[in-house]
Design a protein around this motif. Structure first.
Motif, PDB file in Angstrom:
ATOM      1  N   MET A   1      -8.477  -2.364 -13.667  1.00 58.99           N
ATOM      2  CA  MET A   1      -8.351  -1.181 -12.489  1.00 58.99           C
ATOM      3  C   MET A   1      -7.339  -1.706 -11.392  1.00 58.99           C
ATOM      4  N   ASN A   2      -6.363  -0.841 -11.110  1.00 55.95           N
ATOM      5  CA  ASN A   2      -5.325  -0.971 -10.080  1.00 55.95           C
ATOM      6  C   ASN A   2      -6.003  -1.438  -8.801  1.00 55.95           C
ATOM      7  N   GLU A   3      -5.552  -2.281  -8.059  1.00 61.95           N
ATOM      8  CA  GLU A   3      -6.192  -2.643  -6.840  1.00 61.95           C
ATOM      9  C   GLU A   3      -5.966  -1.655  -5.728  1.00 61.95           C
ATOM     10  N   LEU A   4      -5.281  -0.910  -5.718  1.00 56.47           N
ATOM     11  CA  LEU A   4      -5.122   0.480  -4.879  1.00 56.47           C
ATOM     12  C   LEU A   4      -6.118   1.266  -5.055  1.00 56.47           C
ATOM     13  N   ALA A   5      -6.486   1.523  -6.503  1.00 61.34           N
ATOM     14  CA  ALA A   5      -7.522   2.411  -6.769  1.00 61.34           C
ATOM     15  C   ALA A   5      -8.875   1.545  -6.419  1.00 61.34           C
ATOM     16  N   GLN A   6      -9.002   0.302  -6.541  1.00 65.85           N
ATOM     17  CA  GLN A   6     -10.259  -0.232  -6.038  1.00 65.85           C
ATOM     18  C   GLN A   6     -10.470  -0.049  -4.519  1.00 65.85           C
ATOM     19  N   ASP A   7      -9.396  -0.099  -3.648  1.00 66.25           N
ATOM     20  CA  ASP A   7      -9.534  -0.105  -2.318  1.00 66.25           C
ATOM     21  C   ASP A   7      -9.767   1.134  -1.911  1.00 66.25           C
ATOM     22  N   LEU A   8      -9.301   2.354  -2.634  1.00 71.49           N
ATOM     23  CA  LEU A   8      -9.743   3.918  -2.384  1.00 71.49           C
ATOM     24  C   LEU A   8     -11.253   4.225  -2.454  1.00 71.49           C
ATOM     25  N   ASN A   9     -11.373   3.434  -3.729  1.00 69.64           N
ATOM     26  CA  ASN A   9     -12.960   3.621  -4.202  1.00 69.64           C
ATOM     27  C   ASN A   9     -14.003   2.830  -3.281  1.00 69.64           C
ATOM     28  N   ARG A  10     -13.670   1.617  -2.772  1.00 77.05           N
ATOM     29  CA  ARG A  10     -14.408   1.123  -1.757  1.00 77.05           C
ATOM     30  C   ARG A  10     -14.503   1.922  -0.419  1.00 77.05           C
ATOM     31  N   GLN A  11     -13.488   2.761  -0.098  1.00 79.08           N
ATOM     32  CA  GLN A  11     -13.156   3.359   1.059  1.00 79.08           C
ATOM     33  C   GLN A  11     -14.284   4.647   0.729  1.00 79.08           C
ATOM     34  N   ILE A  12     -14.335   5.214  -0.323  1.00 78.27           N
ATOM     35  CA  ILE A  12     -15.139   6.249  -0.502  1.00 78.27           C
ATOM     36  C   ILE A  12     -16.790   5.784  -0.426  1.00 78.27           C
ATOM     37  N   GLN A  13     -16.820   4.760  -1.202  1.00 78.65           N
ATOM     38  CA  GLN A  13     -18.163   4.008  -1.333  1.00 78.65           C
ATOM     39  C   GLN A  13     -18.796   3.979  -0.094  1.00 78.65           C
ATOM     40  N   GLN A  14     -18.190   3.157   0.619  1.00 81.39           N
ATOM     41  CA  GLN A  14     -18.548   2.954   2.166  1.00 81.39           C
ATOM     42  C   GLN A  14     -18.996   3.945   3.148  1.00 81.39           C
ATOM     43  N   GLU A  15     -18.109   5.063   2.716  1.00 84.48           N
ATOM     44  CA  GLU A  15     -18.249   6.363   3.901  1.00 84.48           C
ATOM     45  C   GLU A  15     -19.217   7.030   3.350  1.00 84.48           C
ATOM     46  N   ASN A  16     -19.324   7.632   2.065  1.00 82.51           N
ATOM     47  CA  ASN A  16     -20.054   8.640   1.263  1.00 82.51           C
ATOM     48  C   ASN A  16     -20.296   8.056  -0.202  1.00 82.51           C
ATOM     49  N   PRO A  17     -21.173   7.566  -0.673  1.00 84.31           N
ATOM     50  CA  PRO A  17     -21.483   7.060  -2.143  1.00 84.31           C
ATOM     51  C   PRO A  17     -21.700   8.256  -2.913  1.00 84.31           C
ATOM     52  N   TYR A  18     -22.138   9.404  -2.438  1.00 90.25           N
ATOM     53  CA  TYR A  18     -22.357  10.445  -3.330  1.00 90.25           C
ATOM     54  C   TYR A  18     -20.950  11.133  -3.895  1.00 90.25           C
ATOM     55  N   VAL A  19     -20.153  11.188  -2.892  1.00 92.33           N
ATOM     56  CA  VAL A  19     -18.744  11.439  -3.464  1.00 92.33           C
ATOM     57  C   VAL A  19     -18.288  10.655  -4.423  1.00 92.33           C
ATOM     58  N   PHE A  32      -2.245   6.390  -5.374  1.00 96.42           N
ATOM     59  CA  PHE A  32      -0.989   6.885  -5.340  1.00 96.42           C
ATOM     60  C   PHE A  32      -0.100   5.579  -5.204  1.00 96.42           C
ATOM     61  N   PRO A  33       0.846   5.321  -5.910  1.00101.04           N
ATOM     62  CA  PRO A  33       1.452   4.233  -5.871  1.00101.04           C
ATOM     63  C   PRO A  33       2.437   3.775  -4.650  1.00101.04           C
ATOM     64  N   LYS A  34       2.495   2.441  -4.403  1.00108.06           N
ATOM     65  CA  LYS A  34       3.524   2.109  -3.744  1.00108.06           C
ATOM     66  C   LYS A  34       4.688   1.948  -4.081  1.00108.06           C
ATOM     67  N   GLY A  35       5.401   2.883  -4.741  1.00102.90           N
ATOM     68  CA  GLY A  35       6.727   2.578  -5.391  1.00102.90           C
ATOM     69  C   GLY A  35       7.866   3.066  -4.646  1.00102.90           C
ATOM     70  N   ILE A  36       8.677   3.837  -5.813  1.00105.05           N
ATOM     71  CA  ILE A  36       9.762   4.593  -5.062  1.00105.05           C
ATOM     72  C   ILE A  36       9.752   5.533  -3.864  1.00105.05           C
ATOM     73  N   LEU A  37       8.741   6.192  -4.126  1.00105.60           N
ATOM     74  CA  LEU A  37       8.536   7.278  -2.844  1.00105.60           C
ATOM     75  C   LEU A  37       8.219   6.640  -1.914  1.00105.60           C
ATOM     76  N   THR A  38       7.474   5.593  -1.652  1.00108.36           N
ATOM     77  CA  THR A  38       7.097   4.867  -0.494  1.00108.36           C
ATOM     78  C   THR A  38       8.203   4.231   0.095  1.00108.36           C
ATOM     79  N   GLN A  39       9.230   3.693  -0.794  1.00108.37           N
ATOM     80  CA  GLN A  39      10.276   3.056  -0.309  1.00108.37           C
ATOM     81  C   GLN A  39      11.264   3.769   0.268  1.00108.37           C
ATOM     82  N   THR A  40      11.396   5.092  -0.392  1.00105.03           N
ATOM     83  CA  THR A  40      12.266   5.886  -0.133  1.00105.03           C
ATOM     84  C   THR A  40      11.958   6.610   1.442  1.00105.03           C
TER      85      THR A  40
END
Length: 434
Positions: A1-19, A32-40
């Motif tokens: 699993m992508n690290e960004l996805a893991q970070d978002l999942n931890r964020q949700i789990q810490q605030e509200n594990p039911y979600v 949401f990838p930190k790719g072309i759109l972020t650099q743009t």
């Protein structure tokens, strides 16, 4: 699993594990990838000399365009038409839609909810919900009077199982006890996605104030029994409330009522603002935990980036300019009054009793549609007969229900329409009795 996805999942789990427990496996994988759109985006802020990041063409410091096309759009600045819109949508449009929601649904005051995210109309918003929250072993619960496309969006695409309950009670009210029973039938599974569509397609029904209160009470009671619920309000026909119903979205009543309940609003300009072909919708999350809202937005942007990239920029600009106009609400109210008169005329015609041997009708008070319940003939047989013999088109639903869209028939022609449907019933019942 992508690290960004893991970070978002931890964020949700810490605030509200039911979600977090509501998320599908795909939902957990999304980010949401930190790719072309972020650099743009960074380049837009800092590249003051040359910005060679994004895949569009420019000319004379503005987007390149074909003059023939711009001639038909001369009132609009090319920068508001030709570049890609942000994946979440134009920021000003999102803010105006949020303000619109607050104005139209007073119960949202003091509630925590996300900025609306622009989708390619409501079907796209519903498919985002399906991707985020439904696996093939999950259950979608909804009334049995439903829009047929739900089967494709949730069943065929995501493999979920639908559990329906009768839309109406015997008294003609919304069947809240049936909804509660259907929800609790999934208690062992631990979660369910509930989909409520008001004004309803196909029936044209919206709950009364009492019914809305009962719906919210049932959802709280089910959550208190340990079920996680994603409650989706499909508000395609929002605002078209003609009589005896709530006048705001159920999303406003449901948001923040319990940690185990995530409220999701799907709406848009397509139906309520008579902009069907513009394909501009919104998805909004209601949750008391800001970090959860932030993570859900990023996961939603991951889906948008991985499917359509962004919704139509010109269509967003057209909707934005309409919302900013002082004439918009006046003109919209004029169209509302036309539809309300048509709905009242239909009810007046049906209440005379002239057609009572052929059908009853389901209670309706809002939206574009109403439904007949045939007594003598089958719905599909009647539909085909009306097309072939009278050039009349209606929608057959199941064995006995016929949906009539009064929204697309002039008020003075409604009597002729129902007379022809009635004649068609008697043609067929006469053939049957011979």
């Amino acid at each position: 699993m992508n690290e960004l996805a893991q970070d978002l999942n931890r964020q949700i789990q810490q605030e509200n594990p039911y979600v977090y427990e509501l998320l599908s496996e795909l939902g957990k994988d999304l980010y949401f990838p930190k790719g072309i759109l972020t650099q743009t985006a960074e380049a837009k802020l800092k590249a003051h000399r040359f910005n060679a990041t994004i895949g569009i063409a420019t000319e004379q410091n503005q987007p390149m365009f074909i003059p023939l096309i711009q001639e038909t759009l001369a009132n609009y600045d090319p920068k508001d038409l030709y570049p890609y819109a942000p994946p979440a949508g134009k920021p000003e449009l999102r803010q105006l839609w949020r303000e619109k929601m607050l104005n139209e649904s007073p119960s949202l005051e003091e509630k925590s909810f996300s900025n609306p995210i622009v989708t390619s109309a409501l079907t796209h918003g519903l498919s985002i919900v399906a991707d985020l929250f439904l696996d093939d072993n999950d259950v979608l619960i909804l009334p049995d009077k439903l829009w047929g496309n739900y089967n494709l969006i949730f069943g065929v695409r995501r493999g979920s199982k639908s559990v329906t309950f009768p839309f109406y009670t015997k008294e003609g009210a919304f069947n809240t006890p049936g909804m509660k029973e259907a929800l609790l039938s999934q208690k062992d599974h631990g979660k369910a996605i509930l989909l409520l569509n008001f004004p309803n397609n196909p029936t044209g029904y919206t709950p009364s104030e009492l019914e809305a209160t009962e719906i919210v009470e049932v959802l709280e009671a089910v959550a208190q029994q340990g079920m996680n619920l994603a409650v989706v309000t499909d508000d395609a026909y929002f605002g078209l409330f003609y009589e005896n119903s709530i006048k705001e979205s159920l999303f406003a009543r449901i948001a923040n009522i319990h940690p185990r309940i995530l409220a999701i609003k799907i709406d848009g300009a397509t139906k309520e603002d008579y902009l069907w072909g513009f394909r501009i919708g919104f998805i909004t999350y209601g949750c008391a935990y800001p970090a959860v809202l932030d993570a859900l937005e990023k996961k939603t942007l991951g889906i948008i980036r991985g499917t359509i990239s962004s919704a139509s920029h010109p269509a967003q600009t057209f909707v934005l300019n309409a919302l900013k106009s002082s004439d918009f609400q006046i003109q919209k109210q004029e169209k509302f009054e036309i539809l309300k008169k048509r709905a009242c005329k239909v009810k007046q015609l049906l209440d005379r009793g002239e057609y009572s041997d052929a059908w009853d009708y389901y209670p309706f008070n809002s939206g574009y549609f109403m439904c007949l319940r045939l007594k003598q003939v089958k719905a599909e047989t009647l539909r085909l007969h009306l097309l072939d013999q009278y050039g009349v088109g209606v929608i057959a639903l199941g064995e006995s229900d016929v949906r009539v869209a009064f929204s697309c028939v002039e008020e003075q022609e409604l009597k002729d329409l129902f007379d022809l449907i009635y004649r068609g019933v008697h043609d067929l019942s006469g053939e049957t009795s011979e």
